[in-house]
Scaffold this motif. Structure first.
Motif, PDB file in Angstrom:
ATOM      1  N   GLU A  48      -1.634  -2.770 -19.795  1.00  0.00           N
ATOM      2  CA  GLU A  48      -2.179  -1.959 -18.711  1.00  0.00           C
ATOM      3  C   GLU A  48      -2.427  -2.787 -17.457  1.00  0.00           C
ATOM      4  O   GLU A  48      -2.186  -2.325 -16.341  1.00  0.00           O
ATOM      5  CB  GLU A  48      -3.462  -1.255 -19.170  1.00  0.00           C
ATOM      6  N   THR A  84      -5.685   3.349 -16.742  1.00  0.00           N
ATOM      7  CA  THR A  84      -6.591   3.739 -17.828  1.00  0.00           C
ATOM      8  C   THR A  84      -5.798   4.104 -19.065  1.00  0.00           C
ATOM      9  O   THR A  84      -4.812   4.835 -18.994  1.00  0.00           O
ATOM     10  CB  THR A  84      -7.451   4.946 -17.396  1.00  0.00           C
ATOM     11  N   ILE A  85      -6.245   3.573 -20.198  1.00  0.00           N
ATOM     12  CA  ILE A  85      -5.685   3.935 -21.497  1.00  0.00           C
ATOM     13  C   ILE A  85      -6.787   4.625 -22.282  1.00  0.00           C
ATOM     14  O   ILE A  85      -7.932   4.164 -22.300  1.00  0.00           O
ATOM     15  CB  ILE A  85      -5.128   2.701 -22.243  1.00  0.00           C
ATOM     16  N   ASP A  86      -6.455   5.756 -22.902  1.00  0.00           N
ATOM     17  CA  ASP A  86      -7.438   6.525 -23.662  1.00  0.00           C
ATOM     18  C   ASP A  86      -6.907   6.814 -25.060  1.00  0.00           C
ATOM     19  O   ASP A  86      -5.685   6.861 -25.286  1.00  0.00           O
ATOM     20  CB  ASP A  86      -7.735   7.865 -22.969  1.00  0.00           C
ATOM     21  N   LYS A  87      -7.819   7.018 -25.971  1.00  0.00           N
ATOM     22  CA  LYS A  87      -7.473   7.411 -27.335  1.00  0.00           C
ATOM     23  C   LYS A  87      -6.774   8.757 -27.292  1.00  0.00           C
ATOM     24  O   LYS A  87      -7.160   9.647 -26.535  1.00  0.00           O
ATOM     25  CB  LYS A  87      -8.759   7.490 -28.169  1.00  0.00           C
ATOM     26  N   ASP A  88      -5.711   8.903 -28.087  1.00  0.00           N
ATOM     27  CA  ASP A  88      -4.927  10.135 -28.139  1.00  0.00           C
ATOM     28  C   ASP A  88      -4.533  10.367 -29.594  1.00  0.00           C
ATOM     29  O   ASP A  88      -3.531   9.823 -30.057  1.00  0.00           O
ATOM     30  CB  ASP A  88      -3.694  10.009 -27.242  1.00  0.00           C
ATOM     31  N   PHE A  92      -2.767   5.940 -28.613  1.00  0.00           N
ATOM     32  CA  PHE A  92      -3.323   5.810 -27.278  1.00  0.00           C
ATOM     33  C   PHE A  92      -2.317   6.316 -26.260  1.00  0.00           C
ATOM     34  O   PHE A  92      -1.110   6.314 -26.505  1.00  0.00           O
ATOM     35  CB  PHE A  92      -3.652   4.343 -26.976  1.00  0.00           C
ATOM     36  N   THR A  93      -2.817   6.736 -25.088  1.00  0.00           N
ATOM     37  CA  THR A  93      -1.978   7.196 -23.985  1.00  0.00           C
ATOM     38  C   THR A  93      -2.511   6.606 -22.690  1.00  0.00           C
ATOM     39  O   THR A  93      -3.724   6.572 -22.472  1.00  0.00           O
ATOM     40  CB  THR A  93      -2.006   8.739 -23.879  1.00  0.00           C
ATOM     41  N   THR A  95      -3.391   7.297 -19.307  1.00  0.00           N
ATOM     42  CA  THR A  95      -3.716   8.598 -18.721  1.00  0.00           C
ATOM     43  C   THR A  95      -3.743   8.603 -17.204  1.00  0.00           C
ATOM     44  O   THR A  95      -3.686   9.670 -16.599  1.00  0.00           O
ATOM     45  CB  THR A  95      -5.078   9.099 -19.243  1.00  0.00           C
ATOM     46  N   SER A  96      -3.846   7.420 -16.578  1.00  0.00           N
ATOM     47  CA  SER A  96      -3.850   7.432 -15.119  1.00  0.00           C
ATOM     48  C   SER A  96      -3.564   6.053 -14.555  1.00  0.00           C
ATOM     49  O   SER A  96      -3.769   5.032 -15.215  1.00  0.00           O
ATOM     50  CB  SER A  96      -5.196   7.919 -14.573  1.00  0.00           C
TER      51      SER A  96
END
Length: 142
Positions: A48, A84-88, A92-93, A95-96
């Motif tokens: 990231e 930004t990486i978020d739990k998916d 993880f994804t 996201t922005s």
């Protein structure tokens, strides 16, 4: 147009593994990455952070060229990108990618600058990559 490359090596698996990332130019050579650099505060880099640097530099260069093409010849552009990486689900994804720009361009009107900056954001190759096709070839050794 040239093709650029980067490489990564990971020894061990999962949280216990350790990785190294390098770029074709040698600017990054065997820089450490892993679980602790991605999800904790370990020394090294992470995907990231590298995407953020790539997006900030690509957008800033695209905007610089767009402003020059519009007849402006002086200015300073500084961009910070936050990826930004978020739990998916189980994974993880990303996201922005939020670009934050500080600019000084003498003589430009605010509305013209906003239009050119938004066009540069949309046209920047790394912005376009965010929805690009991804392909994979692979080999498995025993």
């Amino acid at each position: 147009m040239p093709t650029r490359s980067g490489s990564a090596r990971y020894e061990g698996l999962g949280k216990d593994g350790k990785g190294w990332v390098s770029t074709q130019s040698g600017v990054l050579k065997d820089q450490q990455y892993g679980f602790n650099t991605r999800f904790e505060d370990g020394p090294g880099t992470n995907p990231e952070e590298l995407i953020a640097a790539a997006h900030a530099s690509c957008f800033t260069m695209a905007l610089s060229f767009a402003l020059a093409g519009a007849g402006y010849h002086d200015g300073t552009l500084e961009t910070n990108a936050k990826v930004t990486i978020d739990k998916d689900g189980d994974g993880f994804t990303i996201t922005s990618s939020k670009l934050d720009l500080d600019a000084k361009v003498p003589g430009i009107a605010a509305d013209e600058f906003e239009r050119i900056a938004n066009e540069a954001k949309a046209g920047c190759p790394v912005s376009k990559l965010m929805t690009a096709e991804v392909t994979l070839t692979h080999r498995l050794s025993a």
